[in-house]
Motif scaffolding. Structure first.
Motif, PDB file in Angstrom:
ATOM      1  N   ASN A 125       0.779  -1.170   0.043  1.00 30.88           N
ATOM      2  CA  ASN A 125       0.058  -0.031   0.150  1.00 30.88           C
ATOM      3  C   ASN A 125       1.040   1.424   0.033  1.00 30.88           C
ATOM      4  OD1 ASN A 125      -0.011  -1.426   2.937  1.00 30.88           O
ATOM      5  ND2 ASN A 125       0.058   0.896   3.182  1.00 30.88           N
ATOM      6  N   GLN A 126       0.334   2.293  -0.337  1.00 29.52           N
ATOM      7  CA  GLN A 126       1.007   3.527  -0.443  1.00 29.52           C
ATOM      8  C   GLN A 126       1.249   4.403   0.646  1.00 29.52           C
ATOM      9  OE1 GLN A 126      -0.851   2.074  -3.195  1.00 29.52           O
ATOM     10  NE2 GLN A 126       1.174   1.340  -3.859  1.00 29.52           N
ATOM     11  N   SER A 127       0.355   4.394   1.495  1.00 26.34           N
ATOM     12  CA  SER A 127       0.354   5.317   2.804  1.00 26.34           C
ATOM     13  C   SER A 127       0.184   4.684   4.182  1.00 26.34           C
ATOM     14  CB  SER A 127      -0.652   6.401   2.324  1.00 26.34           C
ATOM     15  OG  SER A 127      -1.947   5.883   2.697  1.00 26.34           O
ATOM     16  N   PRO A 128       0.629   5.137   5.113  1.00 28.58           N
ATOM     17  CA  PRO A 128       0.514   4.237   6.409  1.00 28.58           C
ATOM     18  C   PRO A 128      -0.962   4.119   6.732  1.00 28.58           C
ATOM     19  CG  PRO A 128       2.158   6.276   6.817  1.00 28.58           C
ATOM     20  CD  PRO A 128       1.286   6.212   5.351  1.00 28.58           C
ATOM     21  N   LEU A 129      -1.425   2.762   7.207  1.00 30.56           N
ATOM     22  CA  LEU A 129      -2.740   2.576   7.121  1.00 30.56           C
ATOM     23  C   LEU A 129      -2.835   1.251   8.115  1.00 30.56           C
ATOM     24  CD1 LEU A 129      -3.684   0.077   5.197  1.00 30.56           C
ATOM     25  CD2 LEU A 129      -3.554   2.259   3.741  1.00 30.56           C
ATOM     26  N   PHE A 130      -4.153   0.878   8.665  1.00 29.07           N
ATOM     27  CA  PHE A 130      -4.072  -0.250   9.110  1.00 29.07           C
ATOM     28  C   PHE A 130      -5.872  -0.795   8.682  1.00 29.07           C
ATOM     29  CE2 PHE A 130      -5.783   2.438  12.365  1.00 29.07           C
ATOM     30  CZ  PHE A 130      -6.753   1.686  13.071  1.00 29.07           C
ATOM     31  N   TYR A 131      -5.875  -2.225   8.747  1.00 32.88           N
ATOM     32  CA  TYR A 131      -7.300  -2.689   8.018  1.00 32.88           C
ATOM     33  C   TYR A 131      -6.983  -4.111   8.840  1.00 32.88           C
ATOM     34  CZ  TYR A 131     -11.270  -3.244   5.087  1.00 32.88           C
ATOM     35  OH  TYR A 131     -12.666  -3.566   4.684  1.00 32.88           O
ATOM     36  N   VAL A 132      -8.228  -4.250   9.802  1.00 31.50           N
ATOM     37  CA  VAL A 132      -8.293  -5.498  10.451  1.00 31.50           C
ATOM     38  C   VAL A 132      -9.603  -6.242  10.575  1.00 31.50           C
ATOM     39  CG1 VAL A 132      -7.903  -6.470  12.793  1.00 31.50           C
ATOM     40  CG2 VAL A 132      -6.192  -4.692  11.863  1.00 31.50           C
ATOM     41  N   HIS A 133      -9.797  -7.330  10.391  1.00 33.52           N
ATOM     42  CA  HIS A 133     -10.969  -8.180  10.548  1.00 33.52           C
ATOM     43  C   HIS A 133     -10.797  -8.928  11.902  1.00 33.52           C
ATOM     44  CE1 HIS A 133     -13.519 -12.238   9.349  1.00 33.52           C
ATOM     45  NE2 HIS A 133     -14.049 -11.441  10.222  1.00 33.52           N
TER      46      HIS A 133
END
Length: 298
Positions: free
Chosen positions: A170-178
């Motif tokens: 990915n191109q920017s700082p992030l988080f995505y959690v299930h």
């Protein structure tokens, strides 16, 4: 601290309803997440009609992230990618300078029917990457980091969180959690990001002394350390990251510049954004201003 609660607004993009969460009038984005749809759950009957499919349509300036809990969708795009999307896997399509794709029920679900349930999200690209080369990346569920503790099991769909790093580019700082929580299970929201949210897919959770249920996104402000406690078995998506600045959004196009949106309209009308290589016999035409047609799922 809990700053805002957004309720999903039910929409029908063609064939079944979705719950539209982002963008919202009072909160256009959470970190780089600029679009968030809760798709289903819906039980499709056998012989799913092709009118339920999402025909080829364009995107610019973003990445689409498709994540399923149930069902199967066939993805095809103009880079030549063709991939069956299944539960627990990540399908990260970067539109960049321009891409088109379709989402069809071409697998077993077409004949036999079945449940479809998932989340469709868009992640805006930083200005320096808005015109990057289009691409598609697939990671099966087995590739994604999982973690857990008493009453909690979770999968890191993208980014960095809870001391884990995901292989999805990915191109920017992030988080995505299930996250799946048993009754009494507790999970915190990563505090290292300035913009954070939790979306309740199913069940009920408590935060800041109040309880919330399906279809509600809780948006948190500041660098506090909020904790969600499951009041019953619950499914929750955690998301957020660094803000990217204002973005224009029209139909399927996202950009930091309004003139780029206008160019994308002209590109789609003139055929300069190519159709998927294996699905080029039909497409969704450009909506008319000022009342655009219902948006595709992603």
């Amino acid at each position: 601290m809990l700053d805002l609660v957004i309720g999903a607004r039910r929409k029908d993009p063609g064939g079944f309803e979705v719950g539209r969460v982002l963008p919202f009038m009072r909160r256009r984005m959470v970190g780089p997440f600029i679009f968030f749809d809760h798709m289903g759950p819906v039980d499709l009957p056998p012989q799913v009609p092709r009118t339920t499919d999402v025909r080829p349509h364009p995107h610019i300036g973003l990445s689409t992230v498709t994540y399923l809990f149930d069902g199967e969708i066939m993805h095809r795009d103009s880079t030549g990618a063709q991939q069956a999307i299944r539960p627990g896997a990540v399908n990260w399509m970067t539109a960049g300078s321009g891409i088109s794709h379709s989402e069809r029920f071409d697998g077993p679900i077409r004949q036999s029917g079945g449940r479809v349930h998932g989340i469709q999200a868009w992640v805006a690209l930083p200005e320096a990457q808005e015109e990057m080369e289009p691409s598609f990346i697939h990671h099966g569920a087995e590739d994604l980091p999982v973690f857990g503790e008493a009453g909690v099991s979770a999968r890191l769909i993208a980014g960095r969180a809870f001391g884990l790093t995901n292989p999805v580019r990915n191109q920017s700082p992030l988080f995505y959690v299930h996250a799946e929580l048993q009754a009494g299970g507790r999970i915190g929201i990563p505090s290292e990001y300035p913009e954070r949210a939790a979306y309740v897919v199913g069940g009920r959770v408590e935060a800041d002394g109040r309880d919330y249920g399906p279809g509600q996104m809780l948006v948190f402000a500041g660098r506090s350390d909020p904790v969600l406690t499951a009041l019953e078995a619950s499914t929750v998506m955690l998301l957020g990251g660094e803000p990217l600045g204002p973005r224009h959004i029209w139909w399927n196009f996202v950009s930091s510049r309004q003139d780029r949106i206008e160019q994308a309209k002209a590109d789609w009308q003139s055929g300069r954004i190519h159709l998927p290589l294996n699905d080029d016999q039909e497409f969704i035409p450009l909506p008319e201003d000022p009342k655009p047609a219902p948006e595709p799922m992603s």
